[in-house]
Structure formats: C-alpha cells, structure tokens
Design a protein around this motif. Sequence first.
Motif, PDB file in Angstrom:
ATOM      1  N   PHE A   1       0.812  -1.217   0.000  1.00 22.17           N
ATOM      2  CA  PHE A   1       0.000   0.000   0.000  1.00 22.17           C
ATOM      3  C   PHE A   1       0.846   1.268   0.000  1.00 22.17           C
ATOM      4  CE2 PHE A   1      -2.843  -3.111   2.186  1.00 22.17           C
ATOM      5  CZ  PHE A   1      -3.731  -3.256   1.140  1.00 22.17           C
ATOM      6  N   ARG A   2       2.064   1.166   0.463  1.00 21.14           N
ATOM      7  CA  ARG A   2       2.937   2.344   0.545  1.00 21.14           C
ATOM      8  C   ARG A   2       3.566   2.679  -0.805  1.00 21.14           C
ATOM      9  NH1 ARG A   2       7.610   3.716   4.847  1.00 21.14           N
ATOM     10  NH2 ARG A   2       8.106   5.752   3.980  1.00 21.14           N
ATOM     11  N   LEU A   3       3.957   1.668  -1.546  1.00 18.52           N
ATOM     12  CA  LEU A   3       4.494   1.817  -2.903  1.00 18.52           C
ATOM     13  C   LEU A   3       5.829   2.566  -2.969  1.00 18.52           C
ATOM     14  CD1 LEU A   3       1.126   2.532  -4.745  1.00 18.52           C
ATOM     15  CD2 LEU A   3       2.240   0.327  -4.334  1.00 18.52           C
ATOM     16  N   VAL A   4       6.777   2.160  -2.141  1.00 17.60           N
ATOM     17  CA  VAL A   4       8.134   2.694  -2.197  1.00 17.60           C
ATOM     18  C   VAL A   4       8.883   1.939  -3.294  1.00 17.60           C
ATOM     19  CG1 VAL A   4      10.319   2.880  -0.940  1.00 17.60           C
ATOM     20  CG2 VAL A   4       8.158   3.333   0.234  1.00 17.60           C
ATOM     21  N   PHE A   5       9.526   2.679  -4.191  1.00 17.21           N
ATOM     22  CA  PHE A   5      10.318   2.066  -5.245  1.00 17.21           C
ATOM     23  C   PHE A   5      11.664   1.611  -4.691  1.00 17.21           C
ATOM     24  CE2 PHE A   5       7.847   5.245  -7.748  1.00 17.21           C
ATOM     25  CZ  PHE A   5       7.122   4.343  -8.504  1.00 17.21           C
ATOM     26  N   LEU A   6      12.132   0.455  -5.143  1.00 15.89           N
ATOM     27  CA  LEU A   6      13.470  -0.017  -4.801  1.00 15.89           C
ATOM     28  C   LEU A   6      14.278  -0.098  -6.085  1.00 15.89           C
ATOM     29  CD1 LEU A   6      15.539  -1.184  -2.781  1.00 15.89           C
ATOM     30  CD2 LEU A   6      14.632  -3.450  -3.345  1.00 15.89           C
ATOM     31  N   ASP A   7      15.399   0.610  -6.111  1.00 16.03           N
ATOM     32  CA  ASP A   7      16.351   0.543  -7.212  1.00 16.03           C
ATOM     33  C   ASP A   7      17.630  -0.078  -6.672  1.00 16.03           C
ATOM     34  OD1 ASP A   7      14.777   1.990  -9.183  1.00 16.03           O
ATOM     35  OD2 ASP A   7      15.241   3.805  -8.044  1.00 16.03           O
ATOM     36  N   ALA A   8      18.378  -0.753  -7.533  1.00 10.95           N
ATOM     37  CA  ALA A   8      19.639  -1.357  -7.101  1.00 10.95           C
ATOM     38  C   ALA A   8      20.725  -1.079  -8.132  1.00 10.95           C
ATOM     39  CB  ALA A   8      19.477  -2.860  -6.909  1.00 10.95           C
ATOM     40  N   VAL A   9      21.878  -0.655  -7.640  1.00  8.64           N
ATOM     41  CA  VAL A   9      23.090  -0.539  -8.436  1.00  8.64           C
ATOM     42  C   VAL A   9      24.025  -1.604  -7.879  1.00  8.64           C
ATOM     43  CG1 VAL A   9      25.005   0.929  -9.148  1.00  8.64           C
ATOM     44  CG2 VAL A   9      22.731   1.931  -8.786  1.00  8.64           C
ATOM     45  N   LEU A  10      24.213  -2.660  -8.653  1.00 12.45           N
ATOM     46  CA  LEU A  10      24.949  -3.833  -8.195  1.00 12.45           C
ATOM     47  C   LEU A  10      26.322  -3.881  -8.862  1.00 12.45           C
ATOM     48  CD1 LEU A  10      22.001  -6.346  -8.591  1.00 12.45           C
ATOM     49  CD2 LEU A  10      22.731  -5.193  -6.494  1.00 12.45           C
ATOM     50  N   VAL A  11      27.351  -4.088  -8.055  1.00 15.81           N
ATOM     51  CA  VAL A  11      28.720  -4.159  -8.552  1.00 15.81           C
ATOM     52  C   VAL A  11      29.269  -5.541  -8.227  1.00 15.81           C
ATOM     53  CG1 VAL A  11      31.027  -3.161  -8.407  1.00 15.81           C
ATOM     54  CG2 VAL A  11      29.023  -1.686  -8.218  1.00 15.81           C
ATOM     55  N   ASP A  12      29.749  -6.242  -9.260  1.00 17.09           N
ATOM     56  CA  ASP A  12      30.333  -7.579  -9.105  1.00 17.09           C
ATOM     57  C   ASP A  12      29.368  -8.552  -8.430  1.00 17.09           C
ATOM     58  OD1 ASP A  12      32.648  -6.658 -10.319  1.00 17.09           O
ATOM     59  OD2 ASP A  12      33.617  -6.179  -8.416  1.00 17.09           O
ATOM     60  N   CYS A  13      28.111  -8.463  -8.787  1.00 19.23           N
ATOM     61  CA  CYS A  13      27.066  -9.328  -8.241  1.00 19.23           C
ATOM     62  C   CYS A  13      26.928 -10.562  -9.136  1.00 19.23           C
ATOM     63  CB  CYS A  13      25.742  -8.559  -8.197  1.00 19.23           C
ATOM     64  SG  CYS A  13      24.355  -9.476  -7.519  1.00 19.23           S
ATOM     65  N   PRO A  14      26.881 -11.763  -8.549  1.00 20.90           N
ATOM     66  CA  PRO A  14      26.654 -12.957  -9.365  1.00 20.90           C
ATOM     67  C   PRO A  14      25.367 -12.823 -10.185  1.00 20.90           C
ATOM     68  CG  PRO A  14      27.253 -13.567  -7.125  1.00 20.90           C
ATOM     69  CD  PRO A  14      27.032 -12.083  -7.128  1.00 20.90           C
ATOM     70  N   LYS A  15      25.388 -13.333 -11.399  1.00 18.86           N
ATOM     71  CA  LYS A  15      24.268 -13.143 -12.325  1.00 18.86           C
ATOM     72  C   LYS A  15      22.932 -13.658 -11.773  1.00 18.86           C
ATOM     73  CE  LYS A  15      26.995 -12.883 -16.562  1.00 18.86           C
ATOM     74  NZ  LYS A  15      27.429 -11.577 -16.204  1.00 18.86           N
ATOM     75  N   ALA A  16      22.926 -14.818 -11.150  1.00 23.87           N
ATOM     76  CA  ALA A  16      21.673 -15.361 -10.610  1.00 23.87           C
ATOM     77  C   ALA A  16      21.119 -14.454  -9.519  1.00 23.87           C
ATOM     78  CB  ALA A  16      21.894 -16.774 -10.068  1.00 23.87           C
ATOM     79  N   LEU A  17      21.981 -13.942  -8.677  1.00 25.31           N
ATOM     80  CA  LEU A  17      21.557 -13.029  -7.620  1.00 25.31           C
ATOM     81  C   LEU A  17      21.073 -11.710  -8.219  1.00 25.31           C
ATOM     82  CD1 LEU A  17      21.227 -12.594  -4.589  1.00 25.31           C
ATOM     83  CD2 LEU A  17      23.643 -11.921  -4.504  1.00 25.31           C
ATOM     84  N   ALA A  18      21.737 -11.238  -9.258  1.00 27.53           N
ATOM     85  CA  ALA A  18      21.316 -10.003  -9.934  1.00 27.53           C
ATOM     86  C   ALA A  18      19.919 -10.166 -10.524  1.00 27.53           C
ATOM     87  CB  ALA A  18      22.321  -9.614 -11.014  1.00 27.53           C
ATOM     88  N   ARG A  19      19.603 -11.357 -11.032  1.00 26.40           N
ATOM     89  CA  ARG A  19      18.253 -11.599 -11.560  1.00 26.40           C
ATOM     90  C   ARG A  19      17.208 -11.488 -10.452  1.00 26.40           C
ATOM     91  NH1 ARG A  19      21.097 -15.319 -14.778  1.00 26.40           N
ATOM     92  NH2 ARG A  19      20.656 -17.045 -13.357  1.00 26.40           N
ATOM     93  N   THR A  20      17.532 -11.979  -9.251  1.00 28.40           N
ATOM     94  CA  THR A  20      16.601 -11.870  -8.120  1.00 28.40           C
ATOM     95  C   THR A  20      16.371 -10.409  -7.764  1.00 28.40           C
ATOM     96  OG1 THR A  20      17.308 -14.017  -7.273  1.00 28.40           O
ATOM     97  CG2 THR A  20      16.186 -12.553  -5.729  1.00 28.40           C
ATOM     98  N   TRP A  21      17.451  -9.626  -7.714  1.00 28.11           N
ATOM     99  CA  TRP A  21      17.310  -8.190  -7.428  1.00 28.11           C
ATOM    100  C   TRP A  21      16.500  -7.489  -8.519  1.00 28.11           C
ATOM    101  CZ3 TRP A  21      17.925  -5.831  -3.019  1.00 28.11           C
ATOM    102  CH2 TRP A  21      18.780  -6.376  -2.051  1.00 28.11           C
TER     103      TRP A  21
END
Length: 138
Positions: A101-121
């Motif tokens: 109900f609050r609708l806060v946006f989450l953005d991520a800037v990922l550095v050297d993140c494993p690809k599978a984990l980056a897909r989850t983010w």
Amino acid sequence: LERALRALAPSTEFNLIPFTLTPLPWQESLQPASPKNQASALAFFAKRSDRGKGNFWDALQLALEDPKTDSIVLLGDGAPTGGTRWNVELMRTLFLEQNRFRLVFLDAVLVDCPKALARTWTTWCEQSGGRTLATDLR
C-alpha cells in the motif's frame, strides 16, 4: 556513491544508511540534496571503517521509518550477509507484502554481483516499480 549523490536534484531529499551489522544513518530524517549535504554525507561515509556482515534488511527497515521515503537505492554487491534477514528471495517477498500500500520504489546498483543473484534483485526492483543496474569491475 559520490556520482550518485552529485546526480541528485537540489529538490530531492535523501539519507544515507550504510548497511552494516547495526545500520547507522547519516541523519535521522531525509535531508535536501544541497551541495553541503552531499559533501557531509560523503564525509560521513568516508569516515566509516565498518567491517563484517552486511545487514541490508535492517537498513531497509530504518529507511522505511521515514514517512517521506518514496524510493530506496541499494548500492552494493547484492549479497547481504548479516542481520535477521539475509536471504534476498525472502526479503523480496516480505518487502513486497509490507510495501503493497505504501508503494516505495526499490532501485539497485549492483557491482560484481553474481548473475543469478542479480536476476533476483532485478525481479524485486521491477516488482516495486524500480530498476536495477548491474556492472562488473573485475
């Protein structure tokens, strides 16, 4: 971090919360993105010498305590390692329920993140209305 802060419009309000084992915010509430505040936040971060586990969940909860928060940007490797919550998939599910109900946006800037984990983010950010940018420095 410096590039991200310098890119903020002066009308933007922000806070900086390093996600250390015990997250400690730069300020108690959101502050205008004036050049003075940007410099102060950078100096605060530069003086930090925390080592150890990354407690993203508690930092996220701390950010959400400010009722003016409408977006959160994660800058990191995408691999939380400490706190009560460290499983990204579980955090995603809990956050989306908490945020429905609050609708806060989450953005991520990922550095050297494993690809599978980056897909989850990416999934998490998109489900909140946010975006993900992943890059490798290695």
